[in-house]
Write a protein that holds these residues in place. Sequence first.
Motif, mmCIF file in Angstrom:
data_model
loop_
_atom_site.group_PDB
_atom_site.id
_atom_site.type_symbol
_atom_site.label_atom_id
_atom_site.label_comp_id
_atom_site.label_asym_id
_atom_site.label_seq_id
_atom_site.Cartn_x
_atom_site.Cartn_y
_atom_site.Cartn_z
ATOM 1 N N LYS A 78 -8.240 -6.716 5.109
ATOM 2 C CA LYS A 78 -6.346 -6.885 4.995
ATOM 3 C C LYS A 78 -6.378 -7.920 4.204
ATOM 4 C CE LYS A 78 -5.001 -10.079 8.725
ATOM 5 N NZ LYS A 78 -5.814 -10.347 9.658
ATOM 6 N N THR A 79 -7.006 -9.244 3.915
ATOM 7 C CA THR A 79 -7.590 -10.069 3.284
ATOM 8 C C THR A 79 -6.741 -10.250 1.668
ATOM 9 O OG1 THR A 79 -8.870 -11.059 4.394
ATOM 10 C CG2 THR A 79 -7.401 -11.969 2.494
ATOM 11 N N TRP A 80 -7.402 -8.735 1.189
ATOM 12 C CA TRP A 80 -7.070 -8.220 -0.164
ATOM 13 C C TRP A 80 -5.815 -7.353 -0.583
ATOM 14 C CZ3 TRP A 80 -8.490 -8.297 -4.840
ATOM 15 C CH2 TRP A 80 -8.132 -7.306 -5.999
ATOM 16 N N LYS B 76 -3.458 -8.629 0.888
ATOM 17 C CA LYS B 76 -2.660 -9.296 1.109
ATOM 18 C C LYS B 76 -2.613 -9.861 -0.387
ATOM 19 C CE LYS B 76 -2.260 -10.987 5.573
ATOM 20 N NZ LYS B 76 -2.993 -11.957 6.471
ATOM 21 N N MET C 232 -22.395 -15.975 9.962
ATOM 22 C CA MET C 232 -20.587 -16.375 10.150
ATOM 23 C C MET C 232 -20.077 -14.779 10.020
ATOM 24 S SD MET C 232 -20.274 -19.446 8.628
ATOM 25 C CE MET C 232 -18.493 -20.502 8.265
ATOM 26 N N PRO C 233 -19.136 -14.936 9.957
ATOM 27 C CA PRO C 233 -17.691 -14.041 10.130
ATOM 28 C C PRO C 233 -17.248 -13.201 8.107
ATOM 29 C CG PRO C 233 -16.891 -15.227 11.133
ATOM 30 C CD PRO C 233 -17.417 -15.760 11.074
ATOM 31 N N SER C 234 -16.700 -12.348 8.263
ATOM 32 C CA SER C 234 -16.675 -12.038 7.037
ATOM 33 C C SER C 234 -15.068 -12.177 6.546
ATOM 34 C CB SER C 234 -17.119 -10.636 6.665
ATOM 35 O OG SER C 234 -18.821 -10.810 6.769
ATOM 36 N N ALA C 235 -14.567 -11.957 5.762
ATOM 37 C CA ALA C 235 -12.976 -11.868 5.177
ATOM 38 C C ALA C 235 -12.923 -10.739 6.630
ATOM 39 C CB ALA C 235 -12.798 -12.211 3.492
ATOM 40 N N PRO C 236 -11.395 -11.209 6.100
ATOM 41 C CA PRO C 236 -11.340 -9.807 7.046
ATOM 42 C C PRO C 236 -10.568 -8.874 6.032
ATOM 43 C CG PRO C 236 -10.099 -11.700 8.227
ATOM 44 C CD PRO C 236 -11.293 -12.570 7.202
#
Lengths: 126, 167
Positions: A64-66, A68, A58-62
């Motif tokens: 840019k999330t950190w 944000k 499954m994909p990882s967290a994008p």
Amino acid sequence: MTDCAKIRELLSWYANKTLSRGEAQAVAQHLASCSACRDELAQIVQLMWEFNATFAQMPSAPKKTWDKVIASTRGIAITQLDVGSFLLGISLGLSVPRTGLPRVRSDLRFFGQKIKLFDNQKGGTQ
Amino acid sequence: MESCDLLDHVARNDERAFGRLYERFADRIFRYALTLLRNRHLAEEVVQETMIAIWKNAESFGGRSQVSTWIFGIARNQAYTLLRREVAGERRSVEKLFLPDPAEEVEREEQVRAAMSALPVGQREVVFLAFYEGLSYGEIARILAVPEGTVKSRMYHAKQKLAGALT
């Protein structure tokens, strides 16, 4: 509930090795004499292996999330004042979080170490 | 450093520890949220809101459960809050849970993905937490806030469906 039915409810956790010692012993004892539950366990282990591999794809967290998260916890920087040098100095910052009161924090820099002097949120003055 | 030590540092406003905790949990929260919501934008929002909640409430972690149990519990609450908002407002688009990889795609993998996606959400999350996160039924019950018997029953029925779909 029959012995087999009780044991089968526990097999997924026997497979992922999270049962208590007592439960694991009870399952192991039952398995020693029940080929149907051994077959069931083999099926669960196969499923666990396959699903583990599938979930891992499954994909990882994008990335840019950190940014944000940290922007939200630190808030939007309104002003940042630095006086002194890397070896000895003091900084004062004002930021506005997404919710709540503005955050004021001050740090002392001393030979590369940052020592928090004041923070009106989470921990306050140290 | 153990996650509970990191959390202890986060409670004392240590941003570096917060960054390390993020590295340790962001992908796991994202995948859990994706398993529940099947929408990448919402899953990202769950990661964000969960990490912000951890930053704000780290000192309230009592150590009565594992850190991962506490964090997945927060993530689940965030996911269901978003879900309620989405149901009340605009419809969310349901995405494929997994990224297709044409080079490695094999029929069996596709069957496994389809079988997982076809499970009801309550069973899907139990399978994720048990098989991927390796959690005990007690920990899963705490995350889901349901009796342990419910977790066992959901797993049993999920396994029956999966076995039926994959044999």
